[in-house]
Design an enzyme around this catalytic site. Structure first.
Site, PDB file in Angstrom:
ATOM      1  N   ASP A 148       0.853  -1.185   0.000  1.00  0.00           N
ATOM      2  CA  ASP A 148       0.000   0.000   0.000  1.00  0.00           C
ATOM      3  C   ASP A 148       0.895   1.243   0.000  1.00  0.00           C
ATOM      4  OD1 ASP A 148      -2.904   1.052   0.430  1.00  0.00           O
ATOM      5  OD2 ASP A 148      -1.826   1.950   2.112  1.00  0.00           O
TER       6      ASP A 148
ATOM      7  N   HIS B  91      -7.102  -6.363  -1.248  1.00  0.00           N
ATOM      8  CA  HIS B  91      -6.033  -5.400  -0.991  1.00  0.00           C
ATOM      9  C   HIS B  91      -4.993  -5.869   0.022  1.00  0.00           C
ATOM     10  CE1 HIS B  91      -4.176  -1.472  -0.855  1.00  0.00           C
ATOM     11  NE2 HIS B  91      -4.306  -1.425   0.459  1.00  0.00           N
TER      12      HIS B  91
END
Length: 335
Positions: free
Chosen positions: A114, A312
């Site tokens: 991320d 994610h």
């Protein structure tokens, strides 16, 4: 010059790992460490801590590496400066350089997830003398763009507000999160996980209607399969103690980063790179063009992978697959 590493103590949350605080020019950084060998530095994203690498620490240690996962400044037990501009990209890179030296090392391979992916590639771009290779999880490398980020993000949402724009004003997102930190984290993690995210074509929390909050569109129900109630307790307790302002301040520096990194416009970094993304992750679908452009923008790329059905939180959703890919790549670039 390399320094003597301060004493470590056994971690109470990651069996086999040790935690320590190290001094860096910008303050102090907390880290988890396991294993001996070439240094591999792991950098988490939002809203996570070093705990998000709990599956990688023992795997990389077993493969013969000194695996170290940091709490990025503003998170966990690391320093949390008050000034918003203290969270610009250059400060994060400087922190990581400081960690490498505080651990008595000269160089490291860096892995990020991320925002940590962006910090990792920025470090390899800005300090190739320290960070010799970089792996990106979830967020691909994208070169400097002439569009000011806040202006670009403001155009994305249409009648609704894109989440990065929603995060810009200090205190706004905090007012949504602070009354129930654990519940907010549960909703955010669940909404971005491959097995619990909203169905295709339905509203997502990435876009916020006028007068609403992100959590209004969080997925309800059970936690994703990768996250137990006990693991959520660890995360929730840490953020209940620190708040999320430090993490949110990363988003509030996108224009400063754009200004700071403009000197690298047109750069074609040659560091050995790896990308692993989730096929269901919005980061990989929104940035599909960036992934397709890797042969031009990232000529040192060793390999790129999309994991079917994965969202994610890739290193937690698919730890065995991610560990295997990381280990294979590390053996090629840091034997």
């Amino acid at each position: 010059m390399p320094q003597h590493a301060p004493a470590a103590e056994p971690s109470t949350t990651v069996p086999g790992a040790f935690h320590r605080l190290v001094d860096v020019p910008g303050g102090r950084i907390h880290l988890l460490e396991q294993g001996r060998g070439p240094l591999v530095l792991m950098i988490h994203g939002f809203p996570e801590t070093s705990y998000s690498w709990r599956h990688q620490l023992p795997a990389l240690a077993a493969a013969g590496y000194r695996a170290v996962a940091v709490d990025v400044r503003g998170y966990g037990r690391s320093s949390a400066p008050e000034s918003v501009d203290a969270y610009r990209m250059t400060a994060h890179v400087a922190d990581n350089v400081g960690v490498v030296h505080a651990l008595g090392e000269e160089t490291a391979t860096v892995i990020g997830h991320d925002w940590g992916s962006s910090i990792a590639t920025a470090g390899a771009l800005m300090r190739p003398d320290v960070f010799t290779a970089a792996a990106m999880l979830s967020v691909p490398y994208a070169p400097w763009n002439p569009v000011r980020p806040t202006e670009g993000f403001a155009r994305i949402g249409g009648d609704e507000e894109f989440y990065v724009s929603y995060f810009q004003r200090p205190g706004r997102a905090e007012a949504e999160i602070d009354p129930d930190v654990r519940g907010w984290l549960a909703g955010f993690y669940t909404s971005l996980s491959g097995d619990t995210m909203p169905p295709p074509g339905t509203p997502t929390p990435f876009f916020v209607p006028a007068g609403a909050t992100m959590r209004d569109r969080f997925t309800g129900g059970a936690l994703p399969s990768w996250l137990t109630e006990e693991e959520l307790d660890v995360c929730g307790a840490e953020f209940a103690r620190t708040g999320l302002t430090g993490g949110l301040n990363r988003y509030r520096n996108v224009d400063r980063d754009w200004e700071d990194l403009a000197v690298w416009e047109g750069a074609r970094p040659t560091f050995p790179a790896l990308f692993i993304g989730g096929a269901l992750d919005s980061s990989t679908t929104w940035m599909a063009d960036a992934i397709a452009a890797f042969p031009t923008t990232l000529p040192g790329l060793v390999s790129s992978h999309l994991l079917d059905g994965c969202g994610h939180w890739i290193q937690q959703e698919r730890p065995a697959e991610v560990n295997a890919l990381l280990t294979e790549w590390l053996r090629a670039v840091r034997p």
